[in-house]
Each structure stands twice: as structure tokens, then as C-alpha cells.
Design a protein around this motif. Structure first.
Motif, short mmCIF file in Angstrom:
data_model
loop_
_atom_site.label_atom_id
_atom_site.label_comp_id
_atom_site.label_asym_id
_atom_site.label_seq_id
_atom_site.Cartn_x
_atom_site.Cartn_y
_atom_site.Cartn_z
N ASP A 269 23.30 -17.08 -0.04
CA ASP A 269 23.52 -15.67 0.29
C ASP A 269 24.99 -15.41 0.09
N VAL A 270 25.30 -14.41 -0.72
CA VAL A 270 26.71 -14.10 -0.98
C VAL A 270 26.91 -12.60 -0.86
N VAL A 271 28.07 -12.17 -0.40
CA VAL A 271 28.33 -10.73 -0.38
C VAL A 271 29.37 -10.39 -1.46
N ILE A 272 29.07 -9.31 -2.18
CA ILE A 272 29.89 -8.89 -3.32
C ILE A 272 30.19 -7.40 -3.13
N PRO A 273 31.42 -6.96 -3.39
CA PRO A 273 31.70 -5.52 -3.28
C PRO A 273 30.80 -4.73 -4.23
N LEU A 274 30.35 -3.57 -3.76
CA LEU A 274 29.41 -2.75 -4.56
C LEU A 274 29.92 -2.53 -5.98
N GLN A 275 31.25 -2.33 -6.12
CA GLN A 275 31.72 -1.99 -7.47
C GLN A 275 31.56 -3.15 -8.46
N HIS A 276 31.47 -4.39 -7.96
CA HIS A 276 31.30 -5.54 -8.85
C HIS A 276 29.84 -5.99 -8.96
N ALA A 277 28.95 -5.28 -8.24
CA ALA A 277 27.56 -5.74 -8.15
C ALA A 277 26.86 -5.79 -9.52
N PRO A 278 27.02 -4.78 -10.40
CA PRO A 278 26.31 -4.85 -11.68
C PRO A 278 26.67 -6.09 -12.50
N GLU A 279 27.98 -6.42 -12.56
CA GLU A 279 28.37 -7.61 -13.34
C GLU A 279 27.88 -8.88 -12.67
N PHE A 280 27.90 -8.89 -11.32
CA PHE A 280 27.43 -10.10 -10.64
C PHE A 280 25.94 -10.30 -10.89
N LEU A 281 25.18 -9.21 -10.87
CA LEU A 281 23.74 -9.34 -11.15
C LEU A 281 23.52 -9.86 -12.57
N GLU A 282 24.30 -9.35 -13.51
CA GLU A 282 24.18 -9.82 -14.90
C GLU A 282 24.41 -11.33 -14.97
N PHE A 283 25.45 -11.78 -14.25
CA PHE A 283 25.74 -13.23 -14.21
C PHE A 283 24.54 -13.99 -13.65
N LEU A 284 23.98 -13.50 -12.53
CA LEU A 284 22.86 -14.22 -11.90
C LEU A 284 21.67 -14.33 -12.84
N VAL A 285 21.34 -13.22 -13.48
CA VAL A 285 20.17 -13.20 -14.35
C VAL A 285 20.41 -14.13 -15.55
N ARG A 286 21.61 -14.05 -16.11
CA ARG A 286 21.92 -14.80 -17.33
C ARG A 286 22.09 -16.30 -17.07
N GLU A 287 22.85 -16.63 -16.02
CA GLU A 287 23.26 -18.04 -15.84
C GLU A 287 22.39 -18.82 -14.86
N ILE A 288 21.79 -18.14 -13.90
CA ILE A 288 21.05 -18.87 -12.86
C ILE A 288 19.55 -18.65 -13.05
N GLY A 289 19.17 -17.40 -13.30
CA GLY A 289 17.77 -17.14 -13.66
C GLY A 289 16.78 -17.15 -12.52
N ILE A 290 17.27 -17.04 -11.29
CA ILE A 290 16.33 -16.99 -10.15
C ILE A 290 15.90 -15.55 -9.90
N ALA A 291 14.63 -15.34 -9.65
CA ALA A 291 14.13 -14.01 -9.28
C ALA A 291 12.88 -14.21 -8.43
N PRO A 292 12.58 -13.28 -7.54
CA PRO A 292 13.33 -12.09 -7.18
C PRO A 292 14.65 -12.41 -6.44
N ILE A 293 15.45 -11.35 -6.31
CA ILE A 293 16.72 -11.44 -5.58
C ILE A 293 16.70 -10.35 -4.51
N TRP A 294 17.05 -10.74 -3.30
CA TRP A 294 17.11 -9.76 -2.21
C TRP A 294 18.53 -9.18 -2.18
N VAL A 295 18.64 -7.87 -2.10
CA VAL A 295 19.96 -7.21 -2.14
C VAL A 295 20.07 -6.28 -0.93
N CYS A 296 21.04 -6.56 -0.07
CA CYS A 296 21.11 -5.80 1.18
C CYS A 296 22.53 -5.27 1.41
N PRO A 297 22.67 -3.95 1.56
CA PRO A 297 24.02 -3.41 1.77
C PRO A 297 24.56 -3.70 3.16
#
Ligand SMILES: Cc1cc2nc3c(=O)[nH]c(=O)nc-3n(C[C@H](O)[C@H](O)[C@H](O)COP(=O)(O)OP(=O)(O)OC[C@H]3O[C@@H](n4cnc5c(N)ncnc54)[C@H](O)[C@@H]3O)c2cc1C
Length: 403
Positions: A269-297
């Protein structure tokens, strides 16, 4: 400590609950709902204890309003290594320990009693699942819903093109009530229906029955297996027992090796500032490949309160990304390869990682994330002989030694 699991008092008028440190959240929720209130933030798994959630990090879909679990705490009784018990509040002489306690994982002291804020509840919750087809629109909506008149906000990423924000609000009456404790599965319902209704109890434990979606690793998403297990075993406590047994005997690891594959658990579980969330999601999908992902503000509740071992900028909205699965590969990687990639990406995107799972930081990188100076000052004052051990040794070196 294990005997300290009693709820001491629920005060719906002054809106707090007093409870012993090892009280699991299901007992706490039962006692508070009986008085028409709930703790402001209830972590999703029944077995998590109040003390554990304050010494670690606890989050839920009400965190966009109330912050992390520790931000809802008014008072803590902490047992020190020399057996002294101190009462810590945000403004008494032990406020340094009050603010330093979250994310200290028992290395400063043990929470014997916790006084936490509660909020009034209504009997039901109505949920709306909002679909999105791109990360950008999903994250923009999550940010917008944090200012909406709703009681709960969270999201689930099923894959790059299938993302859902769920908002939920308290109501007194509902046209029907769903049941996801046996034959039906909550996470599947998100894609199947736009509106749903649950009792408040079922809402709070909606993720527990299937441990989000991790029950599928035990085939518990299959109708036959569900019936064989029965309602009483479909919960996170049962799955944790099975997983512990598996990791003790290395059953899954051996089977994978026989099949010529390698595996690495990535449970983070990691917290990322909202403004960096799109790039972080791209990294997760591309490099780690785990899904689903829970996202909680999550947002800081009180801008004056600073927690040195889990620093968030009070002016920012953060998103907790929870991803829990095994990455399978044909190629052998160094131990912790994928977890290390996550740690680097978290640092790159100005985020922070919860320490409950495996960590591979070097000592220097670790103390860049968590405030070493404040931690050393707390250790010197409250555990000068370091009988409770060091945070880095407990959360990083011990985890590495397990592999
Ligand atoms: C498998 C798993 C799933 C999780 N899922 C969620 C989730 O869905 N939602 C969420 O919000 N969080 C989740 N977490 C994070 C969780 O809230 C924290 O890890 C929390 O610390 C766990 O509390 P516990 O009571 O289970 O404690 P344990 O796991 O028993 O202990 C965790 C740490 O806290 C210390 N500790 C325990 N009790 C106390 C105390 N009274 N005083 C001081 N230190 C103490 C222990 O020494 C240990 O280092 C999860 C963690 C795990 C391991």
C-alpha cells in the motif's frame, strides 16, 4: 497484550470511543454501531486491531474526509519498554510521542488504550459506481468527489481501460439490500450494477469477505468452493491462516519451481500525490502488472498536525494504491526485484510506502522517506536502551531475512 481487547466506553454525545489496544475492528464496530456511531475510519479487515492500525497505517473510503486512522485519535496510553505508561495527546508534554507513534510499528511503545473519534451513522449506505475508461478521467473524478457531498469515496482499477469510482452515502431507507457475504462477490458487483444498497455493517466489511479479491488465490471465488467453505470461513481471518501456512511451508513456491516459474509476492500500500497518480498507475500497469488495484483518496484532517514517520503535505490530496498479488516470471530476478521497483517509483513520485509488508530500502534511502532525526529524538527520550528495536531493522532487515 492479547488480553487487552475490550471496548471500554462509547460516548455518542462527545463522539469518541475508548478501547484497549488489541481490540479488533469487528468488535469495535459492533460496539459502536450499537450506539448509532462508527469510528471515523474503519480499516477493511475485521482482524486489524486499533493499536496495530495506529502503530502502522490504516485507511478507508472515509479517509478523504477524516485522514488516516491515526488522525482520528484523540488520546493514547502508551506502554514504554521500562514499563511506564504515558498518556499522550496532541497538546500535552508527550505530544512528540503522540505524533511520532504512527508508523513506528511498536518500536517506541505499545498502545494500551486508544481514544478515537466517532461519527453518527444511518442504517444503510447507498453506493454509486461511476465507470471510466482512462486513468486521467478517473483521477480527475476522484479529486472532484473529494469535495462532493458524499460520505465515502474510493476507486478500483480493473485494467487500463476499466476504472471505477465508488461514492457512497448514508441513508435511512433502501429499496433493496444486497448481500456479498456468501454467494455474491462485492468486487464483481462494481462492474455489474450502477447503484447498490448495503446495511452499514455490510458496507464496512464489504471487502473482508473476499479479502478484496485475494480470495481467488484460494479458489474461493468459485461457487462450489464458496459453498464448501460456508459463510463462516469466507473472511480475511481464514485466508490469513491459510496464507501463513503456505508461506511457512513454501507450498506455492515449490509448485511454481516444478513448473519452471519464479514468483515474488508484491503486497503493498503506497500513497502518491494526486497530481502524480496517472504516471504512477502507468508504471504499475507496465512494470508490475498486478490488477485489480484499490485506489483510495486521503487528505490530512488537521493541517497543524505533522506525523514525522508518515509525512503528508497538508495541501495535497493523496491516493492510496493497494496492490496485493504474486508476480510470476520465467526468468529469475534478484530477491525483491519488483518490490524494489515499487519503492523507487514511490520515491520518484513523492509518495510514501506503508511498512507492513516487505521492504528492501537501503538504510539511507529509508531514512530519506521517514524522518530519522525525529525518530532518533523519540528513541532517546522514550526507549533509550532500544529494547523495542529499531524501525529500519524491524521493517526492512527482518523482512529481508525472511527470504
Ligand atoms: C495482510 C494485510 C492486509 C492489510 N490490509 C489493510 C486494509 O485493508 N486496510 C488498512 O487500512 N490497512 C491494511 N493493512 C495495514 C494494517 O492496517 C497495518 O499493517 C496494521 O499495523 C495492522 O495491524 P494489526 O492489528 O493487524 O497488527 P499486527 O500485524 O499484529 O502488527 C503490526 C505491527 O504493529 C505493531 N503493533 C501491533 N499492535 C500494537 C500496539 N497496540 N501498539 C504498538 N504497536 C503495535 C506490531 O508490533 C507490528 O509491528 C494490512 C496489513 C496486512 C499485513
Amino acid at each position: 497484550m492479547s488480553r487487552l481487547h475490550h471496548v471500554l466506553a462509547v460516548d455518542p454525545v462527545r463522539q469518541f470511543v475508548d478501547t484497549e489496544g488489541m481490540t479488533p475492528y469487528d468488535s469495535l464496530v459492533e460496539a459502536t454501531l450499537a450506539e448509532g456511531v462508527m469510528p471515523c475510519v474503519v480499516p477493511q479487515l475485521r482482524s486489524i486491531t486499533v493499536g496495530g492500525a495506529v502503530a502502522g497505517i490504516g485507511i478507508e473510503s472515509s479517509s478523504f474526509r477524516y485522514g488516516l486512522v491515526h488522525e482520528t485519535v484523540r488520546e493514547l496510553d502508551v506502554l514504554l519498554a521500562d514499563s511506564t505508561v504515558l498518556t499522550c495527546t496532541p497538546d500535552n508534554e508527550h505530544r512528540d510521542l503522540f505524533f511520532g507513534f504512527p508508523n513506528s510499528y511498536g518500536t517506541l511503545g505499545y498502545a494500551l488504550r486508544v481514544r478515537a473519534d466517532t461519527v453518527p451513522v444511518q442504517p444503510y449506505v447507498t453506493l454509486t459506481h461511476h465507470p471510466f475508461t482512462s486513468g486521467r478521467s478517473f483521477f480527475t473524478a476522484l479529486g472532484r468527489f473529494c469535495d462532493a457531498q458524499v460520505d465515502f469515496v474510493e476507486g478500483v482499477v480493473f485494467d487500463r481501460g476499466s476504472l471505477y469510482v465508488t461514492t457512497a452515502s448514508f441513508v435511512d431507507t433502501v429499496p433493496f439490500e444486497s448481500d456479498y457475504r456468501f454467494e455474491h462477490i462485492y468486487y464483481r458487483s462494481i462492474r455489474e450494477r450502477e447503484r447498490d444498497h448495503l446495511s452499514i455493517g455490510d458496507y464496512l466489511w464489504r471487502w473482508d469477505t473476499d479479502w478484496f479479491w485475494c480470495s481467488r488465490n484460494l479458489w474461493a471465488d468459485k461457487p462450489l468452493v464458496r459453498r464448501l467453505l460456508g459463510r463462516e470461513r469466507l473472511n480475511s481471518r481464514f485466508y490469513q491462516k491459510v496464507m501463513r501456512w503456505n508461506s511457512r511451508w513454501g507450498v506455492a513456491r515449490r509448485l511454481e519451481r516444478l513448473a519452471g516459474r519464479y514468483r515474488e509476492s508484491v503486497i503493498q500500500d503506497v500513497v502518491i500525490p494526486l497530481q502524480h497518480a496517472p504516471e504512477f498507475l502507468e508504471f504499475l500497469v507496465r512494470e508490475i502488472g498486478i490488477a485489480p488495484i484499490w485506489v483510495c483518496p486521503v487528505r490530512h484532517r488537521n493541517a497543524q498536525h505533522r506525523f514525522p514517520l508518515f509525512r503528508l503535505d497538508p495541501d495535497k490530496i493523496y491516493l492510496n494504491f493497494g496492490f496485493w498479488d504474486v508476480v510470476h516470471t520465467r526468468r529469475m530476478h534478484v530477491t525483491g526485484h519488483f518490490n524494489r521497483l515499487v519503492e523507487e517509483a514511490v520515491a520518484r513520485h513523492e509518495g510514501t510506502k506503508s511498512l507492513y509488508s516487505d521492504s528492501y530500502y537501503t538504510r539511507d534511502a529509508f531514512w530519506q522517506q521517514y524522518d530519522e532525526q525525529a525518530y532518533r529524538a523519540l528513541k532517546a527520550r522514550y526507549d533509550p536502551e532500544s529494547r523495542f528495536g529499531d524501525l529500519y531493522d524491524k521493517c526492512v532487515r527482518a523482512a529481508r531475512a525472511r527470504h
